[in-house]
Design an enzyme around this catalytic site. Structure first.
Site, mmCIF file in Angstrom:
data_model
loop_
_atom_site.group_PDB
_atom_site.id
_atom_site.type_symbol
_atom_site.label_atom_id
_atom_site.label_comp_id
_atom_site.label_asym_id
_atom_site.label_seq_id
_atom_site.Cartn_x
_atom_site.Cartn_y
_atom_site.Cartn_z
ATOM 1 N N CYS A 291 -3.277 -3.362 3.985
ATOM 2 C CA CYS A 291 -2.574 -2.201 3.420
ATOM 3 C C CYS A 291 -1.554 -1.742 4.452
ATOM 4 O O CYS A 291 -1.657 -0.660 5.036
ATOM 5 C CB CYS A 291 -3.526 -1.078 3.037
ATOM 6 S SG CYS A 291 -4.675 -1.587 1.767
ATOM 7 N N CYS B 94 -5.362 8.651 5.677
ATOM 8 C CA CYS B 94 -4.641 9.892 5.984
ATOM 9 C C CYS B 94 -5.172 10.984 5.050
ATOM 10 O O CYS B 94 -4.422 11.623 4.328
ATOM 11 C CB CYS B 94 -3.135 9.715 5.848
ATOM 12 S SG CYS B 94 -2.594 9.149 4.229
ATOM 13 N N GLY C 72 4.679 -0.360 7.273
ATOM 14 C CA GLY C 72 4.615 -1.135 8.500
ATOM 15 C C GLY C 72 4.529 -0.375 9.815
ATOM 16 O O GLY C 72 4.672 -0.985 10.869
ATOM 17 N N GLY C 73 4.291 0.921 9.762
ATOM 18 C CA GLY C 73 4.196 1.699 11.006
ATOM 19 C C GLY C 73 3.176 1.096 11.967
ATOM 20 O O GLY C 73 3.449 0.918 13.163
ATOM 21 N N ASP D 19 -2.865 -8.617 -3.510
ATOM 22 C CA ASP D 19 -3.913 -7.625 -3.711
ATOM 23 C C ASP D 19 -5.040 -7.927 -2.719
ATOM 24 O O ASP D 19 -5.583 -9.038 -2.713
ATOM 25 C CB ASP D 19 -4.416 -7.738 -5.162
ATOM 26 C CG ASP D 19 -5.447 -6.671 -5.493
ATOM 27 O OD1 ASP D 19 -6.076 -6.141 -4.551
ATOM 28 O OD2 ASP D 19 -5.614 -6.378 -6.683
ATOM 29 N N ALA E 230 2.095 -1.777 4.392
ATOM 30 C CA ALA E 230 3.459 -1.299 4.170
ATOM 31 C C ALA E 230 3.534 0.230 4.183
ATOM 32 O O ALA E 230 2.597 0.871 3.731
ATOM 33 C CB ALA E 230 3.958 -1.823 2.821
HETATM 34 C C1 LIG Z 1 -1.635 4.462 3.527
HETATM 35 S S1 LIG Z 1 -0.556 3.303 2.881
HETATM 36 C C2 LIG Z 1 -0.311 2.206 4.204
HETATM 37 C C3 LIG Z 1 0.563 2.701 5.327
HETATM 38 C C4 LIG Z 1 0.806 1.659 6.421
HETATM 39 N N1 LIG Z 1 -0.432 1.143 6.952
HETATM 40 C C5 LIG Z 1 1.648 2.163 7.563
HETATM 41 O O1 LIG Z 1 1.119 2.490 8.611
HETATM 42 O O2 LIG Z 1 2.877 2.206 7.418
HETATM 43 C C6 LIG Z 1 -1.606 2.421 1.814
HETATM 44 C C7 LIG Z 1 -1.044 1.135 1.263
HETATM 45 O O3 LIG Z 1 -2.062 0.497 0.490
HETATM 46 C C8 LIG Z 1 -1.407 -0.357 -0.407
HETATM 47 N N2 LIG Z 1 -2.397 -0.813 -1.420
HETATM 48 C C9 LIG Z 1 -3.003 -0.078 -2.381
HETATM 49 N N3 LIG Z 1 -3.854 -0.841 -3.090
HETATM 50 C C10 LIG Z 1 -3.803 -2.087 -2.547
HETATM 51 C C11 LIG Z 1 -4.456 -3.322 -2.836
HETATM 52 N N4 LIG Z 1 -5.350 -3.432 -3.820
HETATM 53 N N5 LIG Z 1 -4.147 -4.393 -2.076
HETATM 54 C C12 LIG Z 1 -3.242 -4.312 -1.081
HETATM 55 N N6 LIG Z 1 -2.589 -3.163 -0.769
HETATM 56 C C13 LIG Z 1 -2.872 -2.069 -1.490
HETATM 57 C C14 LIG Z 1 -0.288 0.496 -0.936
HETATM 58 O O4 LIG Z 1 0.752 -0.296 -1.474
HETATM 59 C C15 LIG Z 1 0.147 1.257 0.335
HETATM 60 O O5 LIG Z 1 1.248 0.643 0.925
#
Ligand SMILES: C[S@@+](CC[C@H](N)C(=O)[O-])C[C@H]1O[C@@H](n2cnc3c(N)ncnc32)[C@H](O)[C@@H]1O
Length: 423
Positions: free
Chosen positions: A241, A357, A245-246, A288, A243
């Site tokens: 998870c 978060c 990308g931080g 996924d 994106a």
């Molecule tokens: C909290 S954000 C991630 C922030 C990221 N780690 C950062 O530091 O920039 C949660 C991410 O989970 C992804 N997400 C949600 N369900 C998912 C799944 N089943 N598989 C993969 N990614 C998923 C979303 O697209 C979202 O980008």
């Protein structure tokens, strides 16, 4: 026809407010027409209106017998935000509101009401606001109950108070040693955890080092979980998870061989842009997390799971205005399933960091405890007070930050992180 100053920004603000309140969408300033300054002003006004909505409704309740619906209601809300909280000159705020009201279905008919209410709000709104419990009024009941249940009344109030102020701009540097000179150069503060913090308004992309990719925007709290991965240099690390990308950038900058996985194509494009700008590398996988399988296990995994995002309300007040509150069960279920998948992909002795978060224990403390119960092969590695400030470490050794922490430094987002190892 000459443009009326401020009208385009208010028109944009109304579009954003309508999207959030009437259609349950997210605040997205790209939906506003106009140049960058107009979009930023629109976003600022919409943000203020949503952040102070409880107070605004209570003030309007004193002057409007029957609140109109839709566009007209949002015009009244925006006008009140401007009159009471933004310091806009009354004649300008009311005049613009009347013009904007005419664009709605009720057209000119509503102009008289807007004028009359505007005059009274301008006269009495400030005094009413001073007597209000702003923290409680601006927190919807579902969030207030959840915060109070998890943290108690006093802490819930302190958190809600912190939500009234927009978050500062926080920057994470690829080379942490350069943080001090950057802070000096741009007149920012260097926080104890190494984040560079810029108060007030700023156009981030115009700051020195942006083009060169020396840093990226990331809340001080969001910068902590990736630092819990022990000795990342040279390790194969899965950022699950990932994106935009931080945390991928933090790990890559620390020398890790990162696989960044996320389901969202749109957000993965931003991750790719971020990597290009910073000159950092990671293997990107758009998939996924629940359907994917790696070729080989990882030395460490960072799971930044999707959650209620209640920890980032200072930055994004719109999810707080979700109609019908929050259905937490599908989120906690998804988080647990993701954790169970991640647990299978770790080498023995590897480290798994789970973070959200969220301000809710169900998505943090409870989730971590339930994981350990389900997976006896895993044990917690407590977060050390030499790794993060002691106030951010809870009694079980997990990382827990809240917006009311660091009150003298401007607070930070709410984050939870637990670190496990596979024995
Ligand atoms: C909290 S954000 C991630 C922030 C990221 N780690 C950062 O530091 O920039 C949660 C991410 O989970 C992804 N997400 C949600 N369900 C998912 C799944 N089943 N598989 C993969 N990614 C998923 C979303 O697209 C979202 O980008």
């Amino acid at each position: 026809m000459t443009a009326i100053p401020g009208l385009a920004a208010r028109d944009g603000a109304l579009r954003l407010i309508g999207a959030v309140l009437d259609r349950g969408a997210m605040l997205d300033e790209s939906a506003v027409r106009g140049d960058a300054a107009t979009r930023a002003e629109a976003r600022g006004l919409a943000d203020l209106t949503l952040r102070r909505l409880g107070q605004i409704e209570a003030i309007l309740g004193q002057f409007v017998e029957r609140m109109p619906a839709g566009h007209a209601a949002n015009v009244l809300r925006l006008m009140t935000a401007e009159l009471v909280f933004a310091g806009t000159a009354p004649h300008a705020a009311v005049d613009l509101a009347v013009r904007l009201a005419k664009r709605g279905k009720s057209g000119g008919r509503i102009g008289g009401l807007i004028n009359a209410v505007g005059r009274r709000v301008a006269e009495k709104g400030g005094a009413i606001a001073e007597g209000q419990d702003a923290a409680r009024l601006n927190t919807p009941d579902w969030l207030w109950s959840a915060l109070r249940a998890d943290w108690g009344e006093a802490a819930a109030h302190a958190i809600a108070e912190a939500h009234l102020t927009p978050a500062p701009h926080d920057l994470t540097l690829a080379a942490p040693g350069d943080a001090e000179p950057l802070a000096r150069e741009i007149g920012a503060r260097l926080l104890p955890t190494g984040t560079v913090r810029l108060d007030g308004r700023a156009q981030i992309s115009a700051l020195p080092g942006y083009e060169a990719g020396a840093w990226w925007a990331q809340d001080a709290a969001a910068a902590l979980p990736a630092r819990l991965i022990l000795e990342p240099d040279g390790k194969r690390i899965l950022d699950l998870c990932a994106a935009p990308g931080g945390k991928t950038m933090q790990l890559a900058a620390a020398g890790a061989q990162v696989t960044a996985l996320d389901r969202s194509e749109r957000r993965m494009k931003r991750l790719a842009q971020n990597l290009t700008r910073t000159g950092l590398t990671a293997e990107s996988v758009t998939a996924d997390a629940l359907a994917w399988e790696p070729d080989a296990p990882f030395d460490a995994i960072l799971l930044d799971a999707p959650c209620s995002a209640t920890g980032t309300i200072r930055r994004h007040p719109d999810p707080m205005r979700r109609r019908g509150g929050l259905d937490i069960a599908p989120l906690t279920e998804l988080q647990a399933r993701m954790l169970d998948h991640a647990a299978k992909w770790l080498v023995p002795g590897g480290v798994l960091v789970f973070c959200t978060c969220s301000l809710l224990r169900a998505e943090g403390e409870d989730q971590a405890n339930a994981f350990l119960e389900r997976h006896p092969a895993f044990a917690r590695i407590a977060v050390g007070v030499d790794e993060v400030p002691g106030a951010f470490v809870n009694s079980t050794g997990d990382l827990r930050t809240r917006p009311d922490h660091w009150p003298d430094l401007g607070g930070l987002d709410g984050f939870f992180a637990a670190r496990f190892t596979r024995q």
